[in-house]
Design a protein around this motif. Structure first.
Motif, PDB file in Angstrom:
ATOM      1  N   ASP A  36      -4.311   0.145  12.919  1.00 59.72           N
ATOM      2  CA  ASP A  36      -4.924   1.470  13.077  1.00 59.72           C
ATOM      3  C   ASP A  36      -5.316   2.084  11.730  1.00 59.72           C
ATOM      4  OD1 ASP A  36      -4.655   1.149  15.833  1.00 59.72           O
ATOM      5  OD2 ASP A  36      -2.640   1.960  15.819  1.00 59.72           O
ATOM      6  N   GLY A  37      -4.803   3.272  11.386  1.00 60.57           N
ATOM      7  CA  GLY A  37      -5.275   3.960  10.199  1.00 60.57           C
ATOM      8  C   GLY A  37      -4.628   3.537   8.897  1.00 60.57           C
ATOM      9  N   ILE A  38      -3.669   2.616   8.926  1.00 58.99           N
ATOM     10  CA  ILE A  38      -2.956   2.236   7.706  1.00 58.99           C
ATOM     11  C   ILE A  38      -3.882   1.690   6.622  1.00 58.99           C
ATOM     12  CG2 ILE A  38      -1.196   0.671   6.772  1.00 58.99           C
ATOM     13  CD1 ILE A  38       0.418   1.145   9.328  1.00 58.99           C
ATOM     14  N   PRO A  39      -4.891   0.856   6.946  1.00 58.72           N
ATOM     15  CA  PRO A  39      -5.806   0.395   5.889  1.00 58.72           C
ATOM     16  C   PRO A  39      -6.591   1.516   5.209  1.00 58.72           C
ATOM     17  CG  PRO A  39      -5.966  -1.039   7.807  1.00 58.72           C
ATOM     18  CD  PRO A  39      -5.146   0.153   8.224  1.00 58.72           C
ATOM     19  N   GLU A  40      -6.592   2.714   5.803  1.00 57.74           N
ATOM     20  CA  GLU A  40      -7.255   3.838   5.149  1.00 57.74           C
ATOM     21  C   GLU A  40      -6.452   4.382   3.969  1.00 57.74           C
ATOM     22  OE1 GLU A  40      -9.714   5.648   9.013  1.00 57.74           O
ATOM     23  OE2 GLU A  40      -8.151   6.854   8.037  1.00 57.74           O
ATOM     24  N   ILE A  41      -5.172   4.058   3.919  1.00 64.97           N
ATOM     25  CA  ILE A  41      -4.343   4.633   2.856  1.00 64.97           C
ATOM     26  C   ILE A  41      -3.643   3.600   1.979  1.00 64.97           C
ATOM     27  CG2 ILE A  41      -3.968   6.845   4.012  1.00 64.97           C
ATOM     28  CD1 ILE A  41      -1.302   5.827   5.023  1.00 64.97           C
ATOM     29  N   LEU A  42      -3.524   2.352   2.441  1.00 62.47           N
ATOM     30  CA  LEU A  42      -2.889   1.313   1.629  1.00 62.47           C
ATOM     31  C   LEU A  42      -3.898   0.239   1.254  1.00 62.47           C
ATOM     32  CD1 LEU A  42       0.685   0.440   3.008  1.00 62.47           C
ATOM     33  CD2 LEU A  42       0.077   1.706   0.949  1.00 62.47           C
ATOM     34  N   GLU A  43      -3.778  -0.280   0.042  1.00 56.99           N
ATOM     35  CA  GLU A  43      -4.686  -1.319  -0.431  1.00 56.99           C
ATOM     36  C   GLU A  43      -4.438  -2.631   0.324  1.00 56.99           C
ATOM     37  OE1 GLU A  43      -0.941  -1.195  -2.502  1.00 56.99           O
ATOM     38  OE2 GLU A  43      -2.520   0.318  -2.374  1.00 56.99           O
ATOM     39  N   ALA A  44      -5.477  -3.462   0.373  1.00 59.36           N
ATOM     40  CA  ALA A  44      -5.459  -4.669   1.192  1.00 59.36           C
ATOM     41  C   ALA A  44      -4.351  -5.644   0.801  1.00 59.36           C
ATOM     42  CB  ALA A  44      -6.817  -5.374   1.114  1.00 59.36           C
ATOM     43  N   ASP A  45      -3.982  -5.688  -0.482  1.00 58.77           N
ATOM     44  CA  ASP A  45      -2.968  -6.647  -0.926  1.00 58.77           C
ATOM     45  C   ASP A  45      -1.598  -6.392  -0.303  1.00 58.77           C
ATOM     46  OD1 ASP A  45      -4.794  -7.913  -2.517  1.00 58.77           O
ATOM     47  OD2 ASP A  45      -4.154  -6.959  -4.383  1.00 58.77           O
ATOM     48  N   ASN A  46      -1.378  -5.164   0.164  1.00 62.75           N
ATOM     49  CA  ASN A  46      -0.048  -4.790   0.642  1.00 62.75           C
ATOM     50  C   ASN A  46       0.026  -4.548   2.144  1.00 62.75           C
ATOM     51  OD1 ASN A  46       1.087  -4.996  -1.900  1.00 62.75           O
ATOM     52  ND2 ASN A  46       0.656  -2.869  -2.419  1.00 62.75           N
ATOM     53  N   ILE A  47      -0.988  -4.993   2.885  1.00 65.10           N
ATOM     54  CA  ILE A  47      -0.953  -4.862   4.343  1.00 65.10           C
ATOM     55  C   ILE A  47      -1.172  -6.222   4.999  1.00 65.10           C
ATOM     56  CG2 ILE A  47      -1.573  -2.431   4.443  1.00 65.10           C
ATOM     57  CD1 ILE A  47      -4.449  -3.232   4.926  1.00 65.10           C
ATOM     58  N   PHE A  48      -0.477  -6.433   6.103  1.00 66.31           N
ATOM     59  CA  PHE A  48      -0.453  -7.727   6.773  1.00 66.31           C
ATOM     60  C   PHE A  48      -0.416  -7.521   8.286  1.00 66.31           C
ATOM     61  CE2 PHE A  48       1.485  -8.061   2.660  1.00 66.31           C
ATOM     62  CZ  PHE A  48       1.093  -9.285   2.154  1.00 66.31           C
ATOM     63  N   ASN A  49      -0.742  -8.559   9.024  1.00 67.58           N
ATOM     64  CA  ASN A  49      -0.457  -8.543  10.455  1.00 67.58           C
ATOM     65  C   ASN A  49       1.048  -8.336  10.621  1.00 67.58           C
ATOM     66  OD1 ASN A  49       0.387  -9.888  13.139  1.00 67.58           O
ATOM     67  ND2 ASN A  49      -1.829  -9.799  13.304  1.00 67.58           N
ATOM     68  N   TYR A  50       1.448  -7.515  11.580  1.00 63.83           N
ATOM     69  CA  TYR A  50       2.874  -7.186  11.685  1.00 63.83           C
ATOM     70  C   TYR A  50       3.756  -8.400  11.936  1.00 63.83           C
ATOM     71  CZ  TYR A  50       1.915  -7.143  16.755  1.00 63.83           C
ATOM     72  OH  TYR A  50       1.530  -7.464  18.030  1.00 63.83           O
ATOM     73  N   SER A  51       3.178  -9.466  12.455  1.00 61.08           N
ATOM     74  CA  SER A  51       3.960 -10.681  12.702  1.00 61.08           C
ATOM     75  C   SER A  51       4.043 -11.590  11.480  1.00 61.08           C
ATOM     76  CB  SER A  51       3.355 -11.466  13.874  1.00 61.08           C
ATOM     77  OG  SER A  51       2.044 -11.902  13.554  1.00 61.08           O
ATOM     78  N   ASP A  52       3.283 -11.281  10.448  1.00 67.56           N
ATOM     79  CA  ASP A  52       3.242 -12.131   9.245  1.00 67.56           C
ATOM     80  C   ASP A  52       4.376 -11.749   8.295  1.00 67.56           C
ATOM     81  OD1 ASP A  52       2.587 -13.872   7.231  1.00 67.56           O
ATOM     82  OD2 ASP A  52       0.746 -12.822   6.622  1.00 67.56           O
ATOM     83  N   THR A  53       5.593 -11.983   8.734  1.00 68.29           N
ATOM     84  CA  THR A  53       6.743 -11.637   7.890  1.00 68.29           C
ATOM     85  C   THR A  53       6.827 -12.542   6.662  1.00 68.29           C
ATOM     86  OG1 THR A  53       8.158 -13.026   9.293  1.00 68.29           O
ATOM     87  CG2 THR A  53       8.068 -10.671   9.798  1.00 68.29           C
ATOM     88  N   ALA A  54       6.327 -13.757   6.776  1.00 66.44           N
ATOM     89  CA  ALA A  54       6.315 -14.653   5.609  1.00 66.44           C
ATOM     90  C   ALA A  54       5.386 -14.105   4.537  1.00 66.44           C
ATOM     91  CB  ALA A  54       5.883 -16.057   6.030  1.00 66.44           C
ATOM     92  N   GLY A  55       4.226 -13.575   4.977  1.00 68.54           N
ATOM     93  CA  GLY A  55       3.291 -12.987   4.023  1.00 68.54           C
ATOM     94  C   GLY A  55       3.872 -11.760   3.338  1.00 68.54           C
TER      95      GLY A  55
END
Length: 408
Positions: free
Chosen positions: A332-351
């Motif tokens: 949802d709106g999280i990419p509006e406030i956090l840079e791409a390097d620090n956001i992941f699919n919620y299931s990508d715990t390895a990432g």
């Protein structure tokens, strides 16, 4: 004299003449409305306090020129259907004396509120706070949850195109999914829109940027915050535990603190112990005091938030306001406030695990992120948001005036 009604999605607890809430409709939040309208009525599900309730862990609601219409404290669609006619009568009786209705979406009371407002020819304003297509789904989505999600998605799409005013907590994301008439055809006296976050960040909550050091590699403190703790809530508690386990497996000395209450703490503890990291996880319970809340945030290093569904999460903006580095899901709106390097699919715990390891080995980047996070969070301060919602509510008052002229 302007009197408005707010249809709340929160559950309230009443203790004598005081109302408490674990959600959006705090006393501070309601000042947005009392600073623009003369009388405010909150319509919400309410129950009396019990011996099992600790209201000191909740935030005070209400305030000067705010009253409440107490609906039965029901949960779920089945219980809603059983008492719908009773709810409608209560709502209609109250709306007869008001000038406008504010409805938060998604909310189980939405359709009923629209029916009542239409019958009384009242203007309706919607606050789109999350995506109905995801917010009703637990981490293990059932067929029933899927059906409800799709239904509420259509309800939200329809209502946004019929409401007079539509505010969104995001700048673009929810607007694209649920466009309103003002976005499609242009604004007018009757149809208008705004982007208004539900964040509640006072000036004294902001800090200077953090100075991370190499010591973080010796002891890393992770933080997760949500209103309710439950393995099936979709707020990412299990994923956060998986990230913690991944860090431990990579020989990182770390711990994780969960802030929040609810009935699922014992369940999460059991999952943590089964994962072999139970002794590294701490639970604070709910924290109502803002000073204590800020101190908890300041005593941790990285905010981990693998949530499955959000609008624009207040907890993320609050941690960013203290200069904390955040690793989150990209919903949802999280990419509006956090840079791409620090956001992941919620299931990508390895990432997420890999990214945290990269960060603690590059404190210069962490310090730069800290500066940027405060800068972004300042856009959502109470001071800056007031400029936006004052303009929006001025349009509501103007619409009320126009309607009064038509009636007279």
């Amino acid at each position: 004299m302007y009197k408005v009604v707010l249809i709340a999605d929160n559950h309230f607890i009443k203790d004598n003449d005081n109302f408490y809430v674990n959600g959006t409709y705090t006393q501070q939040y309601l000042k947005r409305f009392t600073s623009n309208f003369d009388l405010v009525t909150v319509i919400g599900r309410t129950r009396n306090v019990t011996d099992q309730d600790d209201v000191s862990k909740l935030r005070l609601s209400g305030g000067e020129r705010v009253d409440f219409l107490e609906l039965p404290d029901f949960n779920g669609v089945k219980n809603y259907i059983k008492i719908k006619s009773r709810l409608k009568k209560q709502m209609l009786d109250n709306l007869k004396t008001c000038d406008a209705v504010f409805v938060r979406m998604p909310c189980i009371l939405t359709t009923l509120a629209f029916e009542c407002a239409k019958k009384l020819s009242l203007p309706v304003m919607i606050d789109v706070g999350a995506d109905p297509n995801t917010i009703y789904r637990s981490s293990k989505t059932t067929i029933f949850e899927l059906i409800i999600s799709k239904y509420m998605q259509k309800v939200c799409q329809k209502n946004c195109m019929t409401a007079n005013g539509v505010s969104y907590v995001t700048k673009k994301v929810l607007q694209e999914k649920y466009p309103c008439k003002a976005l499609v055809l242009g604004e007018s006296e009757v149809y208008f829109t705004a982007a208004i976050s539900n964040a509640d960040i006072s000036e004294d909550f902001y800090t200077n940027s953090r100075v991370y050091s190499e010591l973080i590699k010796k002891e890393l403190k992770l933080l997760h915050i949500s209103n309710n703790i439950c393995s099936n809530s979709g707020k990412g508690h299990i994923e956060a535990i998986e990230v913690l386990k991944g860090l431990v497996n990579n020989d990182i000395n770390c711990s994780l603190t969960f802030v929040g209450g609810g009935q699922g703490i014992d369940e999460i503890k059991a999952i943590a112990h089964a994962s072999g990291v139970g002794d590294r996880i701490h639970f604070t319970g709910r924290i109502a005091d803002r000073g204590e809340y800020k101190s908890i945030i300041m005593s941790h290093d990285i905010f981990i938030f693998p949530s499955h569904s959000e609008g624009l999460p207040r907890v993320l903006l609050e941690t960013m306001a203290t200069g904390m580095v955040c690793v989150s899901s990209n919903v949802d709106g999280i990419p509006e406030i956090l840079e791409a390097d620090n956001i992941f699919n919620y299931s990508d715990t390895a990432g997420m695990t890999k990214r945290i390891i990269e960060l603690i080995h590059d404190v210069e980047s962490m310090n730069n992120i800290s500066v940027q996070n405060i800068k972004v969070a300042r856009e959502y301060s109470n001071t800056n948001l007031k400029k936006v919602y004052d303009l929006y509510y001025a349009k509501v008052r103007k619409l009320i005036d126009v309607n009064r002229i038509k009636v007279n």
